[in-house]
Design a protein around this motif. Structure first.
Motif, short mmCIF file in Angstrom:
data_model
loop_
_atom_site.label_atom_id
_atom_site.label_comp_id
_atom_site.label_asym_id
_atom_site.label_seq_id
_atom_site.Cartn_x
_atom_site.Cartn_y
_atom_site.Cartn_z
N ASP A 6 8.00 -2.28 6.76
CA ASP A 6 7.94 -2.83 5.52
C ASP A 6 9.35 -3.42 5.10
OD1 ASP A 6 5.28 -0.79 4.33
OD2 ASP A 6 5.28 -2.25 5.72
N ASP A 38 7.25 3.57 3.78
CA ASP A 38 8.27 2.49 4.13
C ASP A 38 8.18 1.40 3.02
OD1 ASP A 38 5.78 2.03 5.34
OD2 ASP A 38 6.53 0.63 6.56
N ASP A 39 6.82 1.33 2.52
CA ASP A 39 6.51 0.38 1.33
C ASP A 39 7.57 0.77 0.24
OD1 ASP A 39 3.83 1.01 2.76
OD2 ASP A 39 3.36 -0.93 1.54
N VAL A 92 2.87 -6.31 2.66
CA VAL A 92 3.23 -5.13 3.72
C VAL A 92 2.29 -4.04 3.87
CG1 VAL A 92 5.90 -5.59 3.17
CG2 VAL A 92 4.67 -4.07 1.84
N ASP A 145 0.84 -1.22 0.07
CA ASP A 145 -0.21 0.14 -0.04
C ASP A 145 0.97 1.38 -0.26
OD1 ASP A 145 -0.93 0.46 3.49
OD2 ASP A 145 1.11 -0.55 2.63
N ASN A 161 -2.40 2.70 3.34
CA ASN A 161 -1.72 4.31 3.47
C ASN A 161 -2.55 5.39 2.69
OD1 ASN A 161 0.22 3.48 5.52
ND2 ASN A 161 1.40 2.69 3.91
CA CA Z 1 2.69 -0.90 4.22
#
Ligand code: CA
Ligand code: RIB
Length: 354
Positions: free
Chosen positions: A269, A44-45, A154, A40, A69
């Protein structure tokens, strides 16, 4: 033949073998692990995706997008732009669910910036979206490569749950699920719930009870894995399109963390991808995990049984008497400890100069 010639001959053969193996998607320790990243994106993804794309141990077979997110639409745009930046339009990117299974979506621009990528504006993507629906793509790829695909979600577990609901036969065919989510020591969205689980508790419960091998990479280790200015400086000193993008994202996240009194930004993530690369980074004892879907204060909590048993209460008249202990089978490996320095060094080494 002189020793030098023998040595250089041996060394060039070794280099040639390594180049050949890497080009064939394998490494000295075996074939690269096939993964599908469900994400998403999300700042941090973004770091997780770029780590996965720049790690020879992993073979990213697809990216599926889930709302969390940011909205599904924003997440898809972000994923396409990042794959284009990384020069990986060869990897399919597919849209997935538009919203959680039952509840309304909770988006997190508060933490990730208006566009979900730390307000970093990437150039328009050169990649085209894959026409398949994310859960269908997961089902198709798992059947096409039985026992080879590791799912690395994640974000909220909506897409993964939809895939299981549509085709439960994938459960024994998936190699492993390594998910960022949950916590056994309190939440970040509420006192009890971690954000990915909180955004779709019903989906999470379906995933945790499905019966496949799960590694839960939760807040318990993410909060011990902080990207600090020390690591950011290493990325400032090197350059490349991915390096510079991640530097900007990391700068945003570290500044935000400092505003809230933290010395660094938790690598939630990216650490899940790190565990897919090298499971020795964490200590993860097996536990039985249930996801609370009804609690007034605990909806979205991952309730882990550390002891592996529950008391057996037997009714006698107007009261119950404890008459024994019943074993509860573990359904997940729950990460409790992490070699944070080793992971952070791995992360920076894979991103630097890319
Ligand atoms: Ca995430
Ligand atoms: O709780 C952290 C998780 O929520 C991470 O996946 C982050 O990207 C957000 O989705």
């Amino acid at each position: 033949m002189s020793d030098l010639k023998k040595l250089t001959g041996a060394r060039s053969r070794g280099v040639l073998a390594a180049v050949l193996m890497l080009s064939l998607g394998s490494t000295a320790w075996g074939a690269a692990k096939k993964i599908i990243l469900d994400t998403d994106p999300g700042s941090d993804d973004a770091m997780a995706l770029m780590l996965a794309l720049n790690s020879p141990e992993l073979d990213v077979r697809a990216v599926t997008v889930v709302p969390g997110n940011v909205t599904a639409e924003m997440g898809l745009e972000n994923a396409l732009r990042m794959m284009s930046l990384a020069g990986r339009c060869d990897i399919p990117v597919a849209a997935g669910a538009k919203h959680p299974l039952f509840q309304k979506l909770i988006t997190a621009e508060f933490w990730h910036g208006k566009n979900g990528l730390a307000n970093v504006e990437l150039p328009p993507s050169k990649c085209k979206v894959d026409g398949r629906y994310g859960p269908d793509l997961i089902i198709q790829m798992v059947h096409a490569a039985p026992h080879e695909i590791t799912l690395v979600p994640v974000g909220p577990l909506t897409n993964i749950a939809l895939a299981v609901l549509k085709d439960p036969s994938i459960v024994p065919l998936v190699k492993e699920v390594i998910l960022m989510g949950g916590s056994v020591g309190g939440g970040n969205s509420t006192a009890a719930a971690e954000a990915n689980i909180y955004n779709d508790p019903e989906a999470a419960q379906i995933v945790f009870q499905a019966g496949w091998p799960i590694t839960m990479v939760g807040l318990d280790v993410g909060d011990k894995t902080l990207l600090t200015p020390k690591y950011l400086e290493q990325l400032r000193q090197s350059h490349g399109p991915v390096n510079d993008f991640i530097y900007q994202v990391a700068s945003y996240l570290i500044q935000l963390s400092e505003q809230f009194g933290s010395p660094g930004s938790p690598m939630y993530d990216p650490l899940a991808v790190g565990v897919a690369i090298d499971a020795t980074l964490v200590t993860a004892p097996p536990m039985h995990v249930e996801v609370e879907t009804h609690g007034e204060f605990t909806r979205g909590e991952t309730v882990a049984n550390r002891h592996g048993v529950v008391e057996r209460n037997v009714l006698h008249g107007d009261r119950y008497i404890i008459e024994g202990l019943d074993k509860v089978e573990p359904n997940a490996k729950v990460c409790l400890e992490v070699d944070a320095a080793r992971f952070l060094e791995m992360f920076v080494s894979r991103i630097r100069g890319k």
